[in-house]
Design a protein around this motif. Structure first.
Motif, mmCIF file in Angstrom:
data_model
loop_
_atom_site.group_PDB
_atom_site.id
_atom_site.type_symbol
_atom_site.label_atom_id
_atom_site.label_comp_id
_atom_site.label_asym_id
_atom_site.label_seq_id
_atom_site.Cartn_x
_atom_site.Cartn_y
_atom_site.Cartn_z
ATOM 1 N N THR A 96 54.340 -31.397 81.970
ATOM 2 C CA THR A 96 55.034 -30.306 82.647
ATOM 3 C C THR A 96 54.186 -29.043 82.555
ATOM 4 O OG1 THR A 96 57.185 -31.275 82.098
ATOM 5 C CG2 THR A 96 57.156 -28.966 82.787
ATOM 6 N N VAL A 97 53.794 -28.530 83.703
ATOM 7 C CA VAL A 97 52.904 -27.367 83.788
ATOM 8 C C VAL A 97 53.727 -26.159 84.203
ATOM 9 C CG1 VAL A 97 50.820 -26.419 84.845
ATOM 10 C CG2 VAL A 97 51.026 -28.902 84.489
ATOM 11 N N SER A 98 53.658 -25.103 83.387
ATOM 12 C CA SER A 98 54.350 -23.863 83.739
ATOM 13 C C SER A 98 53.634 -23.217 84.921
ATOM 14 C CB SER A 98 54.350 -22.906 82.546
ATOM 15 O OG SER A 98 53.043 -22.399 82.333
ATOM 16 N N PRO A 99 54.232 -22.213 85.542
ATOM 17 C CA PRO A 99 53.520 -21.515 86.626
ATOM 18 C C PRO A 99 52.137 -21.059 86.169
ATOM 19 C CG PRO A 99 55.808 -20.835 86.577
ATOM 20 C CD PRO A 99 55.603 -21.709 85.373
ATOM 21 N N VAL A 100 51.137 -21.307 86.996
ATOM 22 C CA VAL A 100 49.751 -21.040 86.638
ATOM 23 C C VAL A 100 49.419 -19.565 86.830
ATOM 24 C CG1 VAL A 100 47.360 -21.563 87.243
ATOM 25 C CG2 VAL A 100 49.065 -23.392 87.218
ATOM 26 N N GLU A 101 48.702 -19.007 85.833
ATOM 27 C CA GLU A 101 48.186 -17.643 85.948
ATOM 28 C C GLU A 101 46.713 -17.743 86.323
ATOM 29 O OE1 GLU A 101 48.587 -17.195 81.902
ATOM 30 O OE2 GLU A 101 50.778 -17.301 81.903
ATOM 31 N N ALA A 102 46.288 -17.035 87.359
ATOM 32 C CA ALA A 102 44.906 -17.134 87.823
ATOM 33 C C ALA A 102 44.320 -15.755 88.060
ATOM 34 C CB ALA A 102 44.832 -17.959 89.113
ATOM 35 N N THR A 103 43.000 -15.675 87.924
ATOM 36 C CA THR A 103 42.313 -14.447 88.310
ATOM 37 C C THR A 103 42.381 -14.299 89.833
ATOM 38 O OG1 THR A 103 40.207 -15.641 88.344
ATOM 39 C CG2 THR A 103 40.794 -14.517 86.298
ATOM 40 N N GLU A 104 41.932 -13.173 90.342
ATOM 41 C CA GLU A 104 42.127 -12.887 91.769
ATOM 42 C C GLU A 104 40.823 -12.512 92.460
ATOM 43 O OE1 GLU A 104 45.219 -9.995 92.030
ATOM 44 O OE2 GLU A 104 46.768 -11.376 91.302
ATOM 45 N N ILE A 105 39.779 -13.283 92.189
ATOM 46 C CA ILE A 105 38.511 -13.084 92.887
ATOM 47 C C ILE A 105 38.658 -13.633 94.306
ATOM 48 C CG2 ILE A 105 36.064 -13.712 92.924
ATOM 49 C CD1 ILE A 105 36.277 -14.096 89.875
ATOM 50 N N GLY A 106 38.146 -12.921 95.279
ATOM 51 C CA GLY A 106 38.172 -13.422 96.650
ATOM 52 C C GLY A 106 37.252 -14.626 96.798
ATOM 53 N N CYS A 107 37.730 -15.689 97.415
ATOM 54 C CA CYS A 107 36.972 -16.932 97.534
ATOM 55 C C CYS A 107 36.566 -17.172 98.989
ATOM 56 C CB CYS A 107 37.811 -18.122 97.069
ATOM 57 S SG CYS A 107 38.513 -17.934 95.414
ATOM 58 N N PRO A 108 35.416 -17.829 99.233
ATOM 59 C CA PRO A 108 35.070 -18.247 100.591
ATOM 60 C C PRO A 108 36.142 -19.186 101.156
ATOM 61 C CG PRO A 108 33.204 -18.492 99.098
ATOM 62 C CD PRO A 108 34.398 -18.190 98.248
ATOM 63 N N GLY A 109 36.177 -19.340 102.458
ATOM 64 C CA GLY A 109 37.250 -20.056 103.134
ATOM 65 C C GLY A 109 37.598 -21.416 102.563
ATOM 66 N N ASP A 110 36.602 -22.319 102.423
ATOM 67 C CA ASP A 110 36.888 -23.667 101.947
ATOM 68 C C ASP A 110 37.408 -23.655 100.516
ATOM 69 O OD1 ASP A 110 36.134 -24.700 104.339
ATOM 70 O OD2 ASP A 110 34.119 -25.327 103.704
ATOM 71 N N ARG A 111 36.814 -22.826 99.682
ATOM 72 C CA ARG A 111 37.263 -22.758 98.290
ATOM 73 C C ARG A 111 38.651 -22.127 98.194
ATOM 74 N NH1 ARG A 111 33.185 -23.455 94.118
ATOM 75 N NH2 ARG A 111 31.241 -24.099 95.118
ATOM 76 N N GLN A 112 38.947 -21.175 99.053
ATOM 77 C CA GLN A 112 40.277 -20.573 99.051
ATOM 78 C C GLN A 112 41.324 -21.600 99.455
ATOM 79 O OE1 GLN A 112 41.285 -17.188 98.144
ATOM 80 N NE2 GLN A 112 43.045 -18.552 97.984
ATOM 81 N N ARG A 113 41.020 -22.425 100.461
ATOM 82 C CA ARG A 113 41.974 -23.441 100.893
ATOM 83 C C ARG A 113 42.217 -24.458 99.789
ATOM 84 N NH1 ARG A 113 39.533 -22.293 105.898
ATOM 85 N NH2 ARG A 113 37.776 -23.699 105.519
#
Length: 271
Positions: A96-113
């Motif tokens: 069971t995984v709690s809501p994920v906390e992530a950094t907010e670096i802008g990613c190129p299109g494919d990586r963002q998807r």
């Protein structure tokens, strides 16, 4: 008429047995007496993300996407762009995984998807299936699926180790501000150690005993002769003093620790 003492005792025994049976049924859930599946052995494991599936759409992971289960009820890693962390509870084969906390670096299109798909899949209760070096985490309805492959430990030789901390006994501290932007080590298969200790590039012979997990830098190092800022020179001086003697080394997947006999040393990570 009062019951004989023996009859009262027998009645108490029957009642106690009945209460014990009811309590056991309540604790067992299904009442089948089974202890349940053993917990998946995820603590301290490291995985490369191969792909995720969300609502029938499968996305292949970019280089660098990984999940590490730290053994402290946490998972952390990278989506291939942003770093993330989450609380994780393992109960039998359910992760069971709690809501994920992530950094907010802008990613190129494919990586963002891919990141969007990964964050949608890697959350909530997931059924874990472990087969050899492959781990699959899937939602009960099958709409979410994360495919993982066991990641081997980083080898000591041939890896660029970025120096990121100083060790003193049981204490590890970060590098002084402004000192460690260039600090790194590479231990080559050619029997030499090269890199930068904060200011100048260096190269020296190195002798490694893999059985004893020791490392000795031999002979004077060849160095460049740059003059750098105070923090960089201070770090370089400290690290040169550290390397002037036998060191014990410890590998922990993507982390390396070098310490001398007094417990002074450095930490480094894959750079």
């Amino acid at each position: 008429m009062p019951k004989p003492r023996s009859t009262l005792a027998a009645t108490a025994v029957v009642l106690l047995a009945s209460l014990t049976a009811l309590t056991a049924c309540g604790q067992g859930g299904s009442g089948g007496g089974s202890a349940g599946d053993p917990d998946l052995p995820l603590a301290g494991t490291h995985w490369t993300v191969g792909a995720v599936t969300v609502d029938g759409g499968r996305s292949t992971a970019p280089d660098g996407a990984r999940v590490d289960f730290t053994g402290k009820g946490r998972a952390q890693g990278s989506t291939g762009c942003n770093g993330f962390g989450a609380d994780v509870d393992v109960s039998g084969s359910t992760v069971t995984v709690s809501p994920v906390e992530a950094t907010e670096i802008g990613c190129p299109g494919d990586r963002q998807r891919f990141e969007t798909a990964f964050l949608a899949a890697f959350t909530g209760p997931l059924k874990g299936t472990l087969k050899g070096g492959a781990l699959t985490l899937a939602s009960a309805d099958g709409t979410k699926r994360v495919e993982l492959t066991a990641e081997p430990s980083t080898p000591l030789r041939g890896t660029t180790w970025r120096i990121d901390g100083l060790v003193s006994g049981d204490t590890t501290s970060s590098l002084p501000a402004g000192s460690g932007q260039k600090a790194r080590l590479v231990i080559g298969a050619d029997g030499r150690i090269t890199g930068n200790l904060g200011c100048n590039d260096f190269s020296a012979a190195v002798r490694i005993d893999e059985a004893a997990r020791t490392l000795v830098v031999e002979g004077p190092a060849a160095t460049t002769r740059m003059i750098c800022t105070g923090p960089q020179m201070d770090l370089e001086t400290k690290l040169y003093e550290l390397l002037d003697g036998p060191l014990s080394y410890r590998l922990d997947h993507r982390a390396l620790t070098l310490t001398d006999r007094a417990g002074e040393g450095l930490t480094a990570r894959v750079g």
